[in-house]
Scaffold this motif. Structure first.
Motif, PDB file in Angstrom:
ATOM      1  N   ASN A   1       0.834  -1.055  -0.112  1.00 59.47           N
ATOM      2  CA  ASN A   1      -0.125  -0.131  -0.102  1.00 59.47           C
ATOM      3  C   ASN A   1       0.925   1.442  -0.183  1.00 59.47           C
ATOM      4  OD1 ASN A   1       0.147   1.156   3.020  1.00 59.47           O
ATOM      5  ND2 ASN A   1       0.068  -1.029   3.128  1.00 59.47           N
ATOM      6  N   SER A   2       0.190   2.330  -0.390  1.00 61.78           N
ATOM      7  CA  SER A   2       1.039   3.728  -0.792  1.00 61.78           C
ATOM      8  C   SER A   2       0.060   4.712  -0.480  1.00 61.78           C
ATOM      9  CB  SER A   2       1.868   3.652  -1.852  1.00 61.78           C
ATOM     10  OG  SER A   2       2.597   5.102  -2.060  1.00 61.78           O
ATOM     11  N   LYS A   3       0.295   5.656   0.399  1.00 59.53           N
ATOM     12  CA  LYS A   3      -0.530   6.964   0.450  1.00 59.53           C
ATOM     13  C   LYS A   3      -0.253   7.741  -0.491  1.00 59.53           C
ATOM     14  CE  LYS A   3      -2.507   9.839   4.258  1.00 59.53           C
ATOM     15  NZ  LYS A   3      -2.302  10.085   5.520  1.00 59.53           N
ATOM     16  N   ILE A   4      -1.533   8.075  -1.320  1.00 61.33           N
ATOM     17  CA  ILE A   4      -1.147   8.959  -2.506  1.00 61.33           C
ATOM     18  C   ILE A   4      -2.298  10.165  -2.545  1.00 61.33           C
ATOM     19  CG2 ILE A   4      -0.616   7.062  -3.789  1.00 61.33           C
ATOM     20  CD1 ILE A   4      -3.718   7.038  -4.931  1.00 61.33           C
ATOM     21  N   THR A   5      -1.833  11.173  -3.394  1.00 63.60           N
ATOM     22  CA  THR A   5      -2.776  12.325  -3.833  1.00 63.60           C
ATOM     23  C   THR A   5      -3.118  12.360  -5.066  1.00 63.60           C
ATOM     24  OG1 THR A   5      -0.970  13.890  -4.168  1.00 63.60           O
ATOM     25  CG2 THR A   5      -1.796  13.663  -1.994  1.00 63.60           C
ATOM     26  N   LEU A   6      -4.367  12.845  -5.417  1.00 68.06           N
ATOM     27  CA  LEU A   6      -4.822  12.946  -6.899  1.00 68.06           C
ATOM     28  C   LEU A   6      -4.932  14.505  -7.331  1.00 68.06           C
ATOM     29  CD1 LEU A   6      -7.608  10.264  -7.135  1.00 68.06           C
ATOM     30  CD2 LEU A   6      -5.348   9.832  -7.655  1.00 68.06           C
ATOM     31  N   SER A   7      -4.873  14.674  -8.486  1.00 66.99           N
ATOM     32  CA  SER A   7      -4.616  15.890  -9.042  1.00 66.99           C
ATOM     33  C   SER A   7      -5.191  15.971 -10.372  1.00 66.99           C
ATOM     34  CB  SER A   7      -3.216  16.892  -8.901  1.00 66.99           C
ATOM     35  OG  SER A   7      -3.561  18.064  -9.490  1.00 66.99           O
ATOM     36  N   PRO A   8      -6.343  16.588 -10.797  1.00 68.64           N
ATOM     37  CA  PRO A   8      -7.167  17.317  -9.469  1.00 68.64           C
ATOM     38  C   PRO A   8      -7.892  16.410  -8.820  1.00 68.64           C
ATOM     39  CG  PRO A   8      -8.291  17.276 -11.764  1.00 68.64           C
ATOM     40  CD  PRO A   8      -7.013  16.802 -11.928  1.00 68.64           C
ATOM     41  N   ASN A   9      -8.730  16.994  -7.618  1.00 61.26           N
ATOM     42  CA  ASN A   9      -9.457  16.343  -6.846  1.00 61.26           C
ATOM     43  C   ASN A   9     -10.651  15.562  -7.150  1.00 61.26           C
ATOM     44  OD1 ASN A   9      -7.611  17.387  -4.594  1.00 61.26           O
ATOM     45  ND2 ASN A   9      -9.257  18.759  -3.795  1.00 61.26           N
ATOM     46  N   PRO A  10     -10.786  14.286  -6.849  1.00 63.31           N
ATOM     47  CA  PRO A  10     -11.866  13.798  -7.672  1.00 63.31           C
ATOM     48  C   PRO A  10     -13.184  14.294  -7.124  1.00 63.31           C
ATOM     49  CG  PRO A  10     -10.813  12.406  -6.053  1.00 63.31           C
ATOM     50  CD  PRO A  10     -10.119  13.428  -6.099  1.00 63.31           C
ATOM     51  N   GLU A  11     -13.957  14.200  -7.927  1.00 62.54           N
ATOM     52  CA  GLU A  11     -15.648  14.639  -7.702  1.00 62.54           C
ATOM     53  C   GLU A  11     -16.561  13.522  -7.744  1.00 62.54           C
ATOM     54  OE1 GLU A  11     -16.339  17.762  -6.663  1.00 62.54           O
ATOM     55  OE2 GLU A  11     -14.412  18.793  -7.365  1.00 62.54           O
ATOM     56  N   PRO A  12     -17.537  13.604  -6.817  1.00 64.98           N
ATOM     57  CA  PRO A  12     -18.647  12.668  -7.039  1.00 64.98           C
ATOM     58  C   PRO A  12     -19.282  12.749  -8.483  1.00 64.98           C
ATOM     59  CG  PRO A  12     -19.149  14.065  -5.040  1.00 64.98           C
ATOM     60  CD  PRO A  12     -17.867  14.861  -6.012  1.00 64.98           C
ATOM     61  N   CYS A  13     -19.702  11.550  -8.922  1.00 60.40           N
ATOM     62  CA  CYS A  13     -20.090  11.235  -9.958  1.00 60.40           C
ATOM     63  C   CYS A  13     -21.797  10.754 -10.054  1.00 60.40           C
ATOM     64  CB  CYS A  13     -19.474  10.084 -10.859  1.00 60.40           C
ATOM     65  SG  CYS A  13     -20.083   9.693 -12.804  1.00 60.40           S
ATOM     66  N   PHE A  14     -22.614  11.474 -10.964  1.00 58.41           N
ATOM     67  CA  PHE A  14     -23.799  11.141 -10.722  1.00 58.41           C
ATOM     68  C   PHE A  14     -24.381  10.304 -12.207  1.00 58.41           C
ATOM     69  CE2 PHE A  14     -22.902  15.188  -8.858  1.00 58.41           C
ATOM     70  CZ  PHE A  14     -23.328  15.079  -7.755  1.00 58.41           C
ATOM     71  N   LYS A  15     -25.144   9.383 -11.937  1.00 53.96           N
ATOM     72  CA  LYS A  15     -25.696   8.642 -13.021  1.00 53.96           C
ATOM     73  C   LYS A  15     -27.176   8.509 -12.921  1.00 53.96           C
ATOM     74  CE  LYS A  15     -24.931   4.085 -14.961  1.00 53.96           C
ATOM     75  NZ  LYS A  15     -24.144   2.846 -15.129  1.00 53.96           N
ATOM     76  N   VAL A  16     -27.867   9.059 -13.962  1.00 54.71           N
ATOM     77  CA  VAL A  16     -29.246   9.078 -14.004  1.00 54.71           C
ATOM     78  C   VAL A  16     -29.992   7.709 -15.110  1.00 54.71           C
ATOM     79  CG1 VAL A  16     -31.302  10.494 -14.665  1.00 54.71           C
ATOM     80  CG2 VAL A  16     -29.216  11.484 -13.879  1.00 54.71           C
ATOM     81  N   THR A  17     -30.692   6.998 -14.389  1.00 55.64           N
ATOM     82  CA  THR A  17     -31.314   5.923 -15.168  1.00 55.64           C
ATOM     83  C   THR A  17     -32.937   6.198 -15.180  1.00 55.64           C
ATOM     84  OG1 THR A  17     -31.676   4.623 -13.036  1.00 55.64           O
ATOM     85  CG2 THR A  17     -29.561   4.447 -14.387  1.00 55.64           C
ATOM     86  N   ASP A  18     -33.420   5.146 -15.781  1.00 57.79           N
ATOM     87  CA  ASP A  18     -34.801   5.351 -16.096  1.00 57.79           C
ATOM     88  C   ASP A  18     -35.712   5.428 -14.897  1.00 57.79           C
ATOM     89  OD1 ASP A  18     -34.352   5.210 -18.802  1.00 57.79           O
ATOM     90  OD2 ASP A  18     -34.720   3.037 -18.792  1.00 57.79           O
TER      91      ASP A  18
ATOM     92  N   SER B   1       8.308   3.863  -1.928  1.00 54.62           N
ATOM     93  CA  SER B   1       6.852   4.079  -2.276  1.00 54.62           C
ATOM     94  C   SER B   1       6.362   2.916  -3.229  1.00 54.62           C
ATOM     95  CB  SER B   1       6.767   5.508  -3.043  1.00 54.62           C
ATOM     96  OG  SER B   1       5.419   5.602  -3.403  1.00 54.62           O
ATOM     97  N   PHE B   2       5.273   2.193  -2.810  1.00 53.89           N
ATOM     98  CA  PHE B   2       4.785   1.306  -3.857  1.00 53.89           C
ATOM     99  C   PHE B   2       3.949   2.067  -5.021  1.00 53.89           C
ATOM    100  CE2 PHE B   2       0.507  -0.503  -5.163  1.00 53.89           C
ATOM    101  CZ  PHE B   2       1.036  -1.341  -5.897  1.00 53.89           C
ATOM    102  N   CYS B   3       3.962   3.359  -4.910  1.00 62.63           N
ATOM    103  CA  CYS B   3       3.348   4.081  -6.163  1.00 62.63           C
ATOM    104  C   CYS B   3       4.454   4.210  -7.086  1.00 62.63           C
ATOM    105  CB  CYS B   3       2.881   5.545  -5.564  1.00 62.63           C
ATOM    106  SG  CYS B   3       2.337   6.697  -6.784  1.00 62.63           S
ATOM    107  N   VAL B   4       5.727   4.469  -6.706  1.00 65.26           N
ATOM    108  CA  VAL B   4       6.717   4.493  -7.772  1.00 65.26           C
ATOM    109  C   VAL B   4       7.100   3.236  -8.404  1.00 65.26           C
ATOM    110  CG1 VAL B   4       9.066   5.360  -7.987  1.00 65.26           C
ATOM    111  CG2 VAL B   4       7.737   6.431  -6.469  1.00 65.26           C
ATOM    112  N   LEU B   5       7.045   2.249  -7.609  1.00 68.80           N
ATOM    113  CA  LEU B   5       7.280   0.847  -8.017  1.00 68.80           C
ATOM    114  C   LEU B   5       6.373   0.248  -9.173  1.00 68.80           C
ATOM    115  CD1 LEU B   5       8.866  -2.050  -8.038  1.00 68.80           C
ATOM    116  CD2 LEU B   5       7.005  -2.594  -5.968  1.00 68.80           C
ATOM    117  N   LEU B   6       4.949   0.749  -8.852  1.00 74.33           N
ATOM    118  CA  LEU B   6       3.770   0.387  -9.693  1.00 74.33           C
ATOM    119  C   LEU B   6       4.013   1.225 -10.977  1.00 74.33           C
ATOM    120  CD1 LEU B   6       1.214  -1.043 -10.129  1.00 74.33           C
ATOM    121  CD2 LEU B   6       0.032   1.211  -9.228  1.00 74.33           C
ATOM    122  N   HIS B   7       4.255   2.425 -10.945  1.00 70.58           N
ATOM    123  CA  HIS B   7       4.577   3.375 -12.079  1.00 70.58           C
ATOM    124  C   HIS B   7       5.529   2.707 -13.038  1.00 70.58           C
ATOM    125  CE1 HIS B   7       5.971   7.304 -13.951  1.00 70.58           C
ATOM    126  NE2 HIS B   7       5.082   6.583 -14.847  1.00 70.58           N
TER     127      HIS B   7
END
Length: 467
Positions: A189-206, A277-283
């Motif tokens: 595991n690795s602690k990461i940050t995302l840029s830009p910040n993720p926003e909630p997603c909305f999905k409209v169905t019938d 960092s696992f993040c660097v290894l994964l990349h």
């Protein structure tokens, strides 16, 4: 009896000076928590003036803020139109952008404003007026712009310079806080940050309206080759960076940052930089193996981690949020049903399955608009014919291509003429030519005259020879 009365002077409230101080503090917060953000400074009096174009050099904007002067003319409607035009020219209509509008007058007529904007984002109206807002701002709703919101920011009453600064502090803490989470893959595991910040997603169905949020733990489910993944539709894309702990600061919210002298923050940052960092290894692994990682970012919501390079020398680890749902990648099926096979698939069962027949739209078509086009294709066949057996495969490939084109156009006399040309070419071969050349030409001429060659799906194959 004379009594000395001491009068305490109260610093007068200056809206412009308070706004500049508050914006300095907001820029400090953005530079610390959202270092990849682009910021632009725009003023409007009689016409729109871009003081600083979009840049990450926040010190330039701070310097330009000190040179702003009040004007006696202001048109809010034209100002918002100019800001919208500037953002559309720079970023287009698909990138979320925040607009911070600093006004001194509390009275804002929402009906006269041309809102919402044609791009997703937020509009923050920061009022510096001394009076309480009389007409509340109502949220603007639009069917085509569900991600556009309007926020009213107003200092506490009575309005003071300190209250204005605190208003910008709350704005930065609420809307410019960096997202941090854990990237988990088994025991790694690795602690990461995302840029830009993720926003909630909305999905409209019938029959329902679902909201999907990003979990703090992004769990990798498996790995897949990029050629099998393809290019699925993505809601948003984010840059994945290893988490760096924030440095302790004093005097928060007053437009200045003073580092702590305890030394503990520096030691923690130093240890974080030297920790594997696992993040660097994964990349590095995804880049070398040319693969992608499927990860679960929320409830029935998946994403793809992959290496993306903007140049030949530098690459970054990116995370694409797919469409919410289990079938966000149709050619892979249900994401929850994916598993690792117990035995490796055979070569002939590799995914994706290739059709036996080559579709007509998957290859270049033959266009004979002029006589020179037919002559060029026939001359190409004869050039390959004279170099048999080295060019045997190329000869039959071009022969079948011209034959199929003639059948599609109903030009069957071309096939008879091509057989006659091959017979004549066989008699004109020099004595130094390889014996296989004459044999293959005779075989091709006879195959062209056969009735089976008039079938579009039939292919003339080379004659098997022992030498």
């Amino acid at each position: 009896m004379n009594t000395n009365v001491r009068k305490f002077s109260v610093e007068p409230y200056k809206p412009l000076q308070a706004a500049v101080t508050g914006l300095h503090g907001l820029l400090d917060h953005i530079g610390h928590s959202s270092r990849l953000e682009f910021v632009s400074l725009v003023t409007y009096s009689s016409q729109l003036e871009v003081l600083v174009a979009f840049t990450r050099e926040l010190d330039v904007i701070k310097t330009e803020l000190l040179n702003i002067k009040l004007s006696d003319k202001f048109n809010l409607i034209e100002a918002l139109k100019g800001v919208e035009k500037l953002i559309l020219m720079e970023w287009g209509s698909g990138i979320p952008c925040n607009v911070i509008l600093v006004v001194q007058d509390n009275f804002v007529n929402m009906n006269s404003l041309c809102l919402p904007f044609s791009f997703p984002g937020n509009l923050f109206i920061c009022s510096l007026g001394p009076e309480v807002l009389r007409n509340p701002l109502l949220p603007v709703t639009d069917e085509n712009m569900v991600n556009f919101n309007i926020h009213l920011m107003q200092p506490e009453v009575p309005v003071s310079s300190h209250g204005v600064v605190q208003m910008f502090v709350k704005l930065g803490e609420k809307h410019y806080a960096s997202w941090s989470g854990n990237l988990v893959c088994g025991n790694l595991n690795s602690k990461i940050t995302l840029s830009p910040n993720p926003e909630p997603c909305f999905k409209v169905t019938d029959f329902e309206y679902n909201t999907y949020t990003v979990d703090n733990n992004l769990e990798i489910c498996g790995f897949i080759e990029l050629k099998h993944l393809g290019s699925p539709a993505a809601v948003s894309r984010h840059l994945v960076l290893p988490y760096t702990p924030p440095s302790p600061y004093h005097g928060k919210g007053h437009g200045s940052r003073h580092p702590s002298h305890s030394g503990e923050g520096d030691d923690e940052s130093l240890d974080e930089g030297h920790t594997p960092s696992f993040c660097v290894l994964l990349h590095g692994a995804l880049k070398v193996e040319n693969m992608a990682a499927l990860c679960q970012v929320g409830n029935d919501w998946y994403g793809v981690l992959f290496s993306w390079a903007d140049s030949k020398k530098k690459s970054n680890l990116m995370l694409s949020f797919l469409e919410p749902g289990r079938d966000s990648i149709p050619w892979l099926g249900d994401m929850n049903a994916l598993h690792i096979p117990l035995e490796a698939p055979a070569d002939d069962e590799a995914f994706p399955v290739k059709p036996a027949d080559k579709k007509s739209y998957s290859q270049n078509g033959v266009a004979w608009i002029r006589q020179a086009g037919i002559q060029s294709d026939i001359q190409k066949i004869l050039r390959h014919a004279r170099k048999i057996p080295e060019k045997t495969q190329q000869f039959y490939k071009e022969l079948n291509r011209v034959r199929r084109a003639a059948i599609c156009l109903g030009f069957l006399s071309l096939i008879e003429g091509l057989a006659a040309i091959l017979d004549r070419e066989c008699t004109l071969l020099p004595s130094s030519t390889h014996p296989a050349c004459a044999i293959q030409l005779t075989h091709a001429a006879q195959a062209l005259r056969d009735s089976a060659s008039k079938d579009h799906k039939y292919s003339i194959a080379p004659m098997k020879m022992s030498f």
